[in-house]
Design an enzyme around this catalytic site. Structure first.
Site, PDB file in Angstrom:
ATOM      1  N   ARG A  49      97.228  -7.724  61.853  1.00 14.40           N
ATOM      2  CA  ARG A  49      97.014  -8.400  63.135  1.00 14.40           C
ATOM      3  C   ARG A  49      95.562  -8.312  63.616  1.00 14.40           C
ATOM      4  O   ARG A  49      94.995  -9.312  64.048  1.00 14.40           O
ATOM      5  CB  ARG A  49      97.945  -7.774  64.183  1.00 14.40           C
ATOM      6  CG  ARG A  49      97.940  -8.501  65.507  1.00 14.40           C
ATOM      7  CD  ARG A  49      98.633  -7.672  66.567  1.00 14.40           C
ATOM      8  NE  ARG A  49      97.916  -6.441  66.830  1.00 14.40           N
ATOM      9  CZ  ARG A  49      98.477  -5.297  67.186  1.00 14.40           C
ATOM     10  NH1 ARG A  49      99.767  -5.211  67.338  1.00 14.40           N
ATOM     11  NH2 ARG A  49      97.750  -4.221  67.408  1.00 14.40           N
ATOM     12  N   GLY A  72     105.955  -6.355  68.266  1.00 12.80           N
ATOM     13  CA  GLY A  72     104.845  -5.457  68.599  1.00 12.80           C
ATOM     14  C   GLY A  72     104.900  -4.161  67.829  1.00 12.80           C
ATOM     15  O   GLY A  72     104.363  -3.147  68.285  1.00 12.80           O
ATOM     16  N   THR A  80     103.739  -4.431  76.373  1.00 15.17           N
ATOM     17  CA  THR A  80     103.417  -3.490  75.295  1.00 15.17           C
ATOM     18  C   THR A  80     102.632  -4.213  74.201  1.00 15.17           C
ATOM     19  O   THR A  80     102.524  -5.436  74.211  1.00 15.17           O
ATOM     20  CB  THR A  80     104.701  -2.879  74.693  1.00 15.17           C
ATOM     21  OG1 THR A  80     105.574  -3.937  74.324  1.00 15.17           O
ATOM     22  CG2 THR A  80     105.404  -1.966  75.663  1.00 15.17           C
ATOM     23  N   CYS A  81     102.154  -3.430  73.271  1.00 15.86           N
ATOM     24  CA  CYS A  81     101.348  -3.901  72.156  1.00 15.86           C
ATOM     25  C   CYS A  81     101.971  -5.153  71.507  1.00 15.86           C
ATOM     26  O   CYS A  81     103.165  -5.150  71.262  1.00 15.86           O
ATOM     27  CB  CYS A  81     101.273  -2.764  71.143  1.00 15.86           C
ATOM     28  SG  CYS A  81     100.261  -3.104  69.728  1.00 15.86           S
ATOM     29  N   PRO A  82     101.242  -6.235  71.245  1.00 23.58           N
ATOM     30  CA  PRO A  82      99.792  -6.396  71.350  1.00 23.58           C
ATOM     31  C   PRO A  82      99.353  -7.104  72.639  1.00 23.58           C
ATOM     32  O   PRO A  82      98.185  -7.437  72.782  1.00 23.58           O
ATOM     33  CB  PRO A  82      99.499  -7.311  70.166  1.00 23.58           C
ATOM     34  CG  PRO A  82     100.688  -8.236  70.106  1.00 23.58           C
ATOM     35  CD  PRO A  82     101.863  -7.403  70.565  1.00 23.58           C
TER      36      PRO A  82
END
Lengths: 78, 397
Positions: free
Chosen positions: B248, B311, A16-18
């Site tokens: 980011r 995240g 998942t992100c990133p």
């Protein structure tokens, strides 16, 4: 797009992100211009992030396809 | 269009509207505009927007229920204003994910769950120092003219750099972790996706019903916060609005889109907030409690590092959770537990005195100087981000 010759496959399913974008960027940096990268991913956000990133940089986004197995295939020309 | 009757036209129109709202991802800037308006509504309705207090309330309540914590939190989750708003965001995101057929239980590898737990713990500890997450301290902090919102930017930028370096080290030095592969759809099995839109409609109807239940029990203020949360959940999910990207992306890809969106959204928030505060619709120092100094800078570093590992930031975690992201759910448990423990620890040892004091900017500079300085700051930040997008000066790999 199935007739495109793929030079490298990057399996990012489950990430998942990133991580999907980070790994895609890193992989593209190591490829020579004209080579084709196929990315497999399951992260919904990547459907926007990856094409946006590729189109802003000097690469070419070829296609995006949701496959029956439950993940998305991206084709990118470095 | 073959059917030229009113009903035929209406059917086609609704189909097109559904596709625009639920099938296409909204432009990020649109999410920023809606968020700016919604947080002003939350401010006028009750108090400047934040999310961390709600998580802490949930975990402390859970601790009380399972008998780990002896004392019950003073407010029950269903009457806690931040908890109600958070629940609303999750409900809105679930509804939105179902209507757009994007709901999916997303499993991760053991390493990703570990990163989620570690990231959540760093973020929870950091938030105990800053007085809020990116939503409550950075976004609302700047929005309500608290100087701590700006000092947090410094800390989070450093933290985002450290977090990215850590993740890069992982990619370069460790073998890829084994990811769970999605299972193939069984032949003849029930296709849940086909009823997702109907389930999404049911979720939104339930959200409206909840508002009426609160109203019936004379708790319309809490019900209103929940409903505003539902709309926020929809907006954040459809535009994939996430504050982490402000810090980011300029370091990872150079992308400036979220910086521009945050500046646009903060312009709306700050302008509305100036109207509310300058005219005393709400007390002018309301929401100004973010410590300038070690609290927001040190806490920001911890938070920024953790958010890269998880995240997600604390507010976008709510809509990602509503989308079925299990790493985020695990990380949020760790975030809430760490936040509750760190806050208790800091209070017990009287450490908050070292974290700095809050500063209400217009009290020091006057409104007349504060507002033009805000405009200059946003313009300068956007120009810097655009330049970085072109030159990649701050991109670290």
């Amino acid at each position: 797009m199935s007739d495109v010759a793929v030079d490298k496959v990057l399996d990012l399913r489950g990430l998942t992100c990133p991580m999907p974008l980070l790994k895609t960027k890193k992989e593209l940096k190591g490829m020579t211009p004209g080579q084709v990268l196929e990315v497999w991913g399951t992260d919904e956000g990547s459907k926007k992030d990856i094409p946006d990133f590729v189109n802003k940089k000097k690469h070419e986004f070829l296609s995006l396809e949701d496959v029956a197995e439950g993940y998305t295939k991206y084709l990118i020309k470095a | 269009m073959d059917d030229t009757t009113f009903l035929g036209f209406a059917k086609e129109d609704i189909k097109n509207a559904y596709s625009t709202v639920f099938e296409n991802t909204w432009p990020l800037w649109l999410g920023g505009v809606f968020m700016g308006i919604l947080v002003l509504m939350v401010f006028l309705w009750n108090f400047p927007w934040g999310v961390t207090g709600g998580y802490r309330n949930w975990i402390e309540w859970l601790g009380y229920v399972v008998k780990i914590k002896g004392e019950a939190p003073p407010i029950t989750p269903w009457l806690h204003p931040v908890s109600a708003g958070n629940a609303g965001i999750i409900i809105g995101a679930i509804g939105s994910a179902l209507l757009s057929r994007q709901f999916k239980w997303q499993l991760a590898s053991g390493r990703e769950y570990f990163k989620g737990i570690l990231g959540g713990a760093l973020m929870g500890t950091g938030v105990a120092m800053t007085g809020g997450c990116l939503g409550g301290a950075f976004y609302s902090g700047i929005g309500v003219f608290s100087l701590g919102g700006f000092t947090m930017v410094i800390g989070v930028m450093i933290g985002a750099y450290l977090g990215l370096r850590l993740v890069l080290w992982e990619v370069e030095s460790l073998p890829p972790s084994k990811q769970p592969i999605p299972s193939e759809k069984k032949e003849g099995g029930f296709d849940w996706k086909s009823i997702y839109p109907a389930m999404g409609v049911a979720v939104f109807l339930l959200a409206i019903a909840i508002m009426y239940v609160y109203s019936y029990f004379d708790e319309v203020k809490i019900g209103g916060l929940c409903l505003l949360g539902v709309i926020m959940g929809l907006v954040m999910h459809r535009s994939r609005f996430c504050f982490v990207r402000v810090f980011r992306c300029p370091l990872m890809t150079g992308d400036a889109e979220m910086v521009k969106t945050a500046c646009l959204s903060l312009t709306i928030y700050a302008l509305g907030s100036a109207v509310i505060k300058w005219s005393y619709l709400q007390p002018d120092t309301m929401g100004v409690y973010h410590p300038v100094g070690l609290g927001t800078i040190g806490g920001g570093i911890l938070f920024g590092t953790g958010m890269i590992l998880l995240g997600s930031c604390a507010s976008s975690a709510l809509w990602r959770m509503g989308e079925g992201n299990t790493k985020i759910i695990v990380g949020l448990f760790s975030f809430s537990i760490a936040n509750s423990i760190a806050r208790t620890f800091f209070m017990k040892w009287d450490l908050y005195q070292y974290f700095g004091s809050s500063i209400f900017i217009p009290e020091v500079l006057s409104w007349h100087l504060t507002l033009p300085l805000y405009a200059l700051f946003f313009v300068g930040w956007v120009l810097l981000a655009n330049w970085n997008e072109e030159s990649e000066k701050f991109v670290i790999f």
